[in-house]
Design a protein around this motif. Sequence first.
Motif, PDB file in Angstrom:
ATOM      1  N   LEU A  42       0.854  -1.189   0.000  1.00 51.02           N
ATOM      2  CA  LEU A  42       0.000   0.000   0.000  1.00 51.02           C
ATOM      3  C   LEU A  42       0.888   1.237   0.000  1.00 51.02           C
ATOM      4  O   LEU A  42       1.653   1.461   0.937  1.00 51.02           O
ATOM      5  CB  LEU A  42      -0.891  -0.025   1.252  1.00 51.02           C
ATOM      6  CG  LEU A  42      -1.926   1.085   1.381  1.00 51.02           C
ATOM      7  CD1 LEU A  42      -2.960   0.998   0.261  1.00 51.02           C
ATOM      8  CD2 LEU A  42      -2.613   1.008   2.734  1.00 51.02           C
ATOM      9  N   LEU A  43       0.785   2.001  -1.071  1.00 52.43           N
ATOM     10  CA  LEU A  43       1.595   3.213  -1.172  1.00 52.43           C
ATOM     11  C   LEU A  43       0.944   4.309  -0.335  1.00 52.43           C
ATOM     12  O   LEU A  43      -0.171   4.738  -0.613  1.00 52.43           O
ATOM     13  CB  LEU A  43       1.695   3.659  -2.634  1.00 52.43           C
ATOM     14  CG  LEU A  43       2.509   4.937  -2.886  1.00 52.43           C
ATOM     15  CD1 LEU A  43       3.977   4.732  -2.526  1.00 52.43           C
ATOM     16  CD2 LEU A  43       2.380   5.364  -4.334  1.00 52.43           C
ATOM     17  N   ARG A  44       1.637   4.725   0.695  1.00 50.27           N
ATOM     18  CA  ARG A  44       1.063   5.710   1.620  1.00 50.27           C
ATOM     19  C   ARG A  44       1.715   7.060   1.409  1.00 50.27           C
ATOM     20  O   ARG A  44       2.860   7.155   1.000  1.00 50.27           O
ATOM     21  CB  ARG A  44       1.291   5.261   3.068  1.00 50.27           C
ATOM     22  CG  ARG A  44       0.573   3.965   3.397  1.00 50.27           C
ATOM     23  CD  ARG A  44       1.272   3.235   4.541  1.00 50.27           C
ATOM     24  NE  ARG A  44       1.102   1.791   4.400  1.00 50.27           N
ATOM     25  CZ  ARG A  44       0.272   1.058   5.145  1.00 50.27           C
ATOM     26  NH1 ARG A  44      -0.415   1.618   6.101  1.00 50.27           N
ATOM     27  NH2 ARG A  44       0.158  -0.228   4.930  1.00 50.27           N
ATOM     28  N   MET A  45       0.970   8.097   1.705  1.00 48.23           N
ATOM     29  CA  MET A  45       1.529   9.455   1.552  1.00 48.23           C
ATOM     30  C   MET A  45       0.802  10.387   2.501  1.00 48.23           C
ATOM     31  O   MET A  45      -0.257  10.060   3.038  1.00 48.23           O
ATOM     32  CB  MET A  45       1.376   9.910   0.110  1.00 48.23           C
ATOM     33  CG  MET A  45      -0.069  10.013  -0.321  1.00 48.23           C
ATOM     34  SD  MET A  45      -0.219  10.043  -2.107  1.00 48.23           S
ATOM     35  CE  MET A  45      -0.436   8.311  -2.468  1.00 48.23           C
ATOM     36  N   LYS A  46       1.391  11.555   2.681  1.00 51.50           N
ATOM     37  CA  LYS A  46       0.789  12.560   3.550  1.00 51.50           C
ATOM     38  C   LYS A  46       0.520  13.808   2.740  1.00 51.50           C
ATOM     39  O   LYS A  46       1.288  14.150   1.834  1.00 51.50           O
ATOM     40  CB  LYS A  46       1.737  12.902   4.697  1.00 51.50           C
ATOM     41  CG  LYS A  46       1.853  11.809   5.758  1.00 51.50           C
ATOM     42  CD  LYS A  46       2.827  12.247   6.844  1.00 51.50           C
ATOM     43  CE  LYS A  46       3.164  11.107   7.797  1.00 51.50           C
ATOM     44  NZ  LYS A  46       2.034  10.684   8.636  1.00 51.50           N
ATOM     45  N   ASP A  47      -0.538  14.521   3.088  1.00 52.37           N
ATOM     46  CA  ASP A  47      -0.780  15.794   2.420  1.00 52.37           C
ATOM     47  C   ASP A  47      -0.071  16.898   3.210  1.00 52.37           C
ATOM     48  O   ASP A  47       0.672  16.628   4.149  1.00 52.37           O
ATOM     49  CB  ASP A  47      -2.283  16.047   2.262  1.00 52.37           C
ATOM     50  CG  ASP A  47      -2.972  16.360   3.587  1.00 52.37           C
ATOM     51  OD1 ASP A  47      -2.278  16.444   4.624  1.00 52.37           O
ATOM     52  OD2 ASP A  47      -4.200  16.524   3.581  1.00 52.37           O
TER      53      ASP A  47
END
Length: 571
Positions: A93-98
Motif C-alpha cells: 500500500l503506497l502511503r503518503m501525507k498531504d
Amino acid sequence: MRYRNSLIPTLKQEPSDAEVVSHKLMVRAGMIRQVARGIYDFLPLGLRVVRKVEQIVREEMDRSGAQEILMPAICPAELWQESGRWDKYGKELLRMKDRYERDFCFGPTHEEVVTDLVRRDVRSYRELPINLYQVQSKFRDEMRPRFGLMRGREFIMKDAYSFHADSDDCNREYEVMAKTYRRIFERCGLSTRMVESDTGAIGGRRAHEFQVLADSGEDAIVSCNACEYAANVEKAEIGATRSPVAATASPLKKVRTPGKRTIEEVSAFLSEPPERFIKTLLYLTNRGETVAALVRGDHEISEIKLRTMLGVEWVAMADPETVEKLTGAAVGFAGPIGLKARVVADEAVQHLRSAVVGANETDHHLTDVDAQRDLAGVTYADLRLARAGDPCPRCSSGNFDANRGIEVGNIFYLGTKYSAPMKCTFLDAAGQETPMEMGCYGIGITRTAAAAIEQNHDNNGIIWPTALAPAHVHIVQVGTDENVRNAADTLYNDLLAAGIEVLLDDREERPGIKFKDADLIGIPYRVNVGAKALERNAVEFKPRREAKADDLPIANAVETLVTAVRRDLAK
RNA sequence: CGGGGUGUAGCGCAGACUGGUAGCGCACCUGCCUUGGGCGCAGGGGGUCGCAGGUUCAAAUCCUGUCACCCCGACCA
C-alpha cells in the motif's frame, strides 16, 4: 492515423531489460516505454489497445446492469483504518501525507471507498441490488514487479462492487458476473479458463479467477480432463490419493544419514523412493504458534491450504534457529515423532507405512514409520499442491491436467466482510437494520492487453485479435510516386468513411522496413498499395496470419475489408 | 528484504583486469544512388562514461558511498 505524424518508435533489437514476449514486443512495437520500475508510458498504439479492452469491458458491464462511477485514486487513511486494512495491507500500500500531515494512500483496490459511498446513500432494500464499477489506474507497490505490463506497480483495472439484500441475490450476481466475464474475454479473442481460487488478502467466501492460458503465466492451474472442475493449484481440492503401502509393519528403526538433509539426498542414500518419505515442515503462525506440517516426500505443501486449515492469517517457514531449538537437531533432520509441537498432515500421509522421517537428531532418520501406529494426535487434511495426474475431487473418472495461466480477472463473494465493520446497512422489508452482502469483480485491463500478446504472436511480432488491435487495417504505401500516394490516400479515406480504423504507413522508407514494422505491430489486415498491383487495378491484401498476399481489385477493396473486420468483431 | 548482475550516444554493445582524456553496429542529418521483406557509397551531428566523494601528475578504468534498472529467491529442511 498516419504513420508519419505518429509516435511509433519501433525497435529493431530486443530491449535488454525485457524477459517475456509480450514485454519485448510491446516495447519493440513502440507501444510502451518504461518510466520507472513497474511504471510505464503508453504511446499512441499501446493506448489504443488499452482503450479497446476498456471499451469491451464497459459495454459488457453496462449490458449486465452495472453502472460506471469514478472514485478517487488518492484515498484518505480513515476509511482504511476503519476496515482494518491500513495496518494489514503492508508495504504494497503506497502511503503518503498531504500538506497537513494527514495520511492517504494511492488506492490498490476500492472496497473501502465504495462501501463508504453506498452506506451514505443507500438506505432501503428497495434500492438494492446495485453494482458499481470503475476503470481506473491502481497502484500496488509490488515486492517484485516484472514482465512489463504483466506485473506492473501502476496498472489499469476495472473494479466492480455489488451490494445485495441477501446472499441468494449476491450469489445470483456472482453468476451474472461470471457470464459477463466469459463474454468479455471471448470478445477480446482470448482463450481463458475460469478456475476456483483462494480468497486471499481481499477475504470473503468464494472466488474464481479467469486465467489466460499461456506458458509464461505466473500461476499454475489444474483442470479435470473429464469434468468442468478447474482450480488454482494452491486451492485445488484433490481426490483420494493412494500411497504405496508395505505389506507388513516393521518396528521403528533409527539409521545414520550423515550430512543427508534433503529428501533427494536421503532418498538416494537409503535407496527409498521419495513417495515413502514424510517431509516435516515447521511453520510459525501469526498467533506465535509453531506447527509441524507433514506431506509425502514427493508432494509439495500449499501454504494457503495450511493457513485455511489452521484458521490463521499467515504462516511462515520457521527460521533455522527455531528449528534447531525445537528439534534439538540441525536443519534437515526434523521429524514428527517426539516433536513438541502441534502436528498436522496431508491426507496422503495417513496410510503410509514403512516411511522415512527425520529423527530430530543430527545425522539420523527413522525408518519403518507406520503413520497409523506412530503418528498419534495428528490432524489430517488436504494440504498439498495439486499436480498433473492427481485425481479429480468432483468426478470419479477424471485426472488433472496442469497448465500455466495469467490471471486477467477475478470474482469474489465478499459477504459482509466490509459491510459489517463499516456499518454499510439497509432496512429490510421488516424494518430490520441488516449489513449488505457484497461481491467484488476485477479485470486487469493492461494485463489483459499483455496476455493477448502472450497468446497471439509469432517470430515476426504481434498478431492482434481484431477486437483489441490498435487499428483494423494497416495500409503500406509501397513507394512514393504520386499514383501510389493518391491511391493509398483514397483507400485510407474510404475506409475511414466506412468506419474502419486504419494506420497508413506514408513514411518515406523502403518497403522492407515498412513490412517488418507492419508485422511487428500486428494489425490484423494489411494492404500493400504499390505501383505493380496498381497497374492491374489492384492492391495486395495480406492478413497478418497468412504467409502470402493476394491481389484485391481496388473496386472491391473497401467492401472486402469492411466485411472481414465486421466478421471478426461479430465473433 | 536476501543473493547475483548491469549502468558508456536514441537502441544494442566494446573499452575496465594492465589508469594516459572514448569507440563499434543500428538509428539520426546532408548529398548521391537505390526502391517489393530492415539497400549501397561519401560526408556529418550527437556522450556530465548513473551520481557523489576519494587515490593519482592523470580516472570510464582503482577505492568508498549512493542511486537506478534487470535476474533469482523470499513455500518444499
